[in-house]
Design a protein around this motif. Structure first.
Motif, PDB file in Angstrom:
ATOM      1  N   ARG A   1      26.483-100.188 -22.139  1.00 19.61           N
ATOM      2  CA  ARG A   1      25.491 -99.248 -22.679  1.00 19.61           C
ATOM      3  C   ARG A   1      24.737 -98.458 -21.612  1.00 19.61           C
ATOM      4  O   ARG A   1      24.427 -97.292 -21.817  1.00 19.61           O
ATOM      5  N   ARG A   2      24.427 -99.125 -20.493  1.00 17.45           N
ATOM      6  CA  ARG A   2      23.575 -98.488 -19.478  1.00 17.45           C
ATOM      7  C   ARG A   2      24.254 -98.284 -18.134  1.00 17.45           C
ATOM      8  O   ARG A   2      23.671 -97.703 -17.237  1.00 17.45           O
ATOM      9  N   GLY A   3      25.457 -98.824 -17.997  1.00 12.46           N
ATOM     10  CA  GLY A   3      26.210 -98.648 -16.767  1.00 12.46           C
ATOM     11  C   GLY A   3      26.196 -99.887 -15.887  1.00 12.46           C
ATOM     12  O   GLY A   3      25.335-100.758 -16.012  1.00 12.46           O
ATOM     13  N   GLU A   4      27.181 -99.927 -15.002  1.00 13.07           N
ATOM     14  CA  GLU A   4      27.352-101.062 -14.099  1.00 13.07           C
ATOM     15  C   GLU A   4      26.159-101.252 -13.170  1.00 13.07           C
ATOM     16  O   GLU A   4      25.770-102.379 -12.877  1.00 13.07           O
ATOM     17  N   ALA A   5      25.588-100.153 -12.682  1.00 14.40           N
ATOM     18  CA  ALA A   5      24.460-100.256 -11.746  1.00 14.40           C
ATOM     19  C   ALA A   5      23.267-100.948 -12.408  1.00 14.40           C
ATOM     20  O   ALA A   5      22.621-101.808 -11.801  1.00 14.40           O
ATOM     21  N   ALA A   6      22.985-100.580 -13.655  1.00 17.92           N
ATOM     22  CA  ALA A   6      21.868-101.207 -14.371  1.00 17.92           C
ATOM     23  C   ALA A   6      22.137-102.687 -14.599  1.00 17.92           C
ATOM     24  O   ALA A   6      21.237-103.526 -14.434  1.00 17.92           O
ATOM     25  N   ALA A   7      23.366-103.015 -14.960  1.00 22.04           N
ATOM     26  CA  ALA A   7      23.723-104.417 -15.192  1.00 22.04           C
ATOM     27  C   ALA A   7      23.620-105.213 -13.897  1.00 22.04           C
ATOM     28  O   ALA A   7      23.102-106.339 -13.891  1.00 22.04           O
ATOM     29  N   HIS A   8      24.080-104.628 -12.797  1.00 21.31           N
ATOM     30  CA  HIS A   8      24.020-105.322 -11.509  1.00 21.31           C
ATOM     31  C   HIS A   8      22.569-105.549 -11.083  1.00 21.31           C
ATOM     32  O   HIS A   8      22.220-106.648 -10.625  1.00 21.31           O
ATOM     33  N   GLU A   9      21.731-104.551 -11.237  1.00 24.53           N
ATOM     34  CA  GLU A   9      20.322-104.684 -10.855  1.00 24.53           C
ATOM     35  C   GLU A   9      19.639-105.753 -11.694  1.00 24.53           C
ATOM     36  O   GLU A   9      18.885-106.586 -11.185  1.00 24.53           O
ATOM     37  N   LEU A  10      19.926-105.769 -12.983  1.00 22.71           N
ATOM     38  CA  LEU A  10      19.357-106.771 -13.882  1.00 22.71           C
ATOM     39  C   LEU A  10      19.865-108.169 -13.511  1.00 22.71           C
ATOM     40  O   LEU A  10      19.089-109.131 -13.475  1.00 22.71           O
ATOM     41  N   GLU A  11      21.133-108.273 -13.189  1.00 22.99           N
ATOM     42  CA  GLU A  11      21.712-109.553 -12.785  1.00 22.99           C
ATOM     43  C   GLU A  11      21.053-110.072 -11.502  1.00 22.99           C
ATOM     44  O   GLU A  11      20.717-111.260 -11.410  1.00 22.99           O
ATOM     45  N   GLN A  12      20.862-109.194 -10.531  1.00 22.97           N
ATOM     46  CA  GLN A  12      20.237-109.592  -9.263  1.00 22.97           C
ATOM     47  C   GLN A  12      18.801-110.064  -9.489  1.00 22.97           C
ATOM     48  O   GLN A  12      18.383-111.085  -8.945  1.00 22.97           O
ATOM     49  N   SER A  13      18.056-109.307 -10.263  1.00 27.24           N
ATOM     50  CA  SER A  13      16.659-109.667 -10.530  1.00 27.24           C
ATOM     51  C   SER A  13      16.568-110.986 -11.288  1.00 27.24           C
ATOM     52  O   SER A  13      15.716-111.835 -10.994  1.00 27.24           O
ATOM     53  N   ALA A  14      17.442-111.181 -12.267  1.00 31.84           N
ATOM     54  CA  ALA A  14      17.453-112.426 -13.038  1.00 31.84           C
ATOM     55  C   ALA A  14      17.830-113.607 -12.142  1.00 31.84           C
ATOM     56  O   ALA A  14      17.239-114.687 -12.250  1.00 31.84           O
ATOM     57  N   SER A  15      18.773-113.393 -11.252  1.00 26.77           N
ATOM     58  CA  SER A  15      19.179-114.450 -10.328  1.00 26.77           C
ATOM     59  C   SER A  15      18.019-114.857  -9.417  1.00 26.77           C
ATOM     60  O   SER A  15      17.794-116.046  -9.173  1.00 26.77           O
ATOM     61  N   GLU A  16      17.278-113.874  -8.929  1.00 31.11           N
ATOM     62  CA  GLU A  16      16.115-114.165  -8.090  1.00 31.11           C
ATOM     63  C   GLU A  16      15.063-114.954  -8.860  1.00 31.11           C
ATOM     64  O   GLU A  16      14.474-115.903  -8.325  1.00 31.11           O
ATOM     65  N   LEU A  17      14.818-114.572 -10.106  1.00 29.98           N
ATOM     66  CA  LEU A  17      13.830-115.281 -10.923  1.00 29.98           C
ATOM     67  C   LEU A  17      14.294-116.715 -11.214  1.00 29.98           C
ATOM     68  O   LEU A  17      13.500-117.657 -11.153  1.00 29.98           O
TER      69      LEU A  17
END
Length: 88
Positions: free
Chosen positions: A59-75
């Motif tokens: 829906r939002r593109g690979e870049a958005a998914a990657h950024e969300l994945e990185q942030s979630a991993s950090e949390l």
């Protein structure tokens, strides 16, 4: 510890963190909505995260998914370190 139990404790820690933040931050800006989405994703189990991030990528593109994945991993990492320091 069993993976399901660990996921539950991580999710509880993340939820508690967000509730504490909600009491002390401005929840109107888009940054807060992003923080809540990151927390939601971070609280998911591995399979749930993969599915959710796949939908985000569509829906939002690979870049958005990657950024969300990185942030979630950090949390998640922050929550794991918190749990490791917490007395049982």
């Amino acid at each position: 510890m069993l993976p399901d139990r660990l996921d539950l404790r991580i999710a509880e820690t993340i939820s508690h963190t967000i509730e504490e933040e909600r009491a002390s931050v401005d929840t109107a800006p888009p940054a807060w909505r992003h923080r809540c989405e990151v927390a939601k994703v971070a609280a998911f189990s591995d399979p749930e995260r993969r599915i959710f991030l796949s939908h985000v990528a569509e829906r939002r593109g690979e870049a958005a998914a990657h950024e969300l994945e990185q942030s979630a991993s950090e949390l998640r990492t922050t929550a794991i370190f918190f749990l490791a320091r917490k007395p049982s």
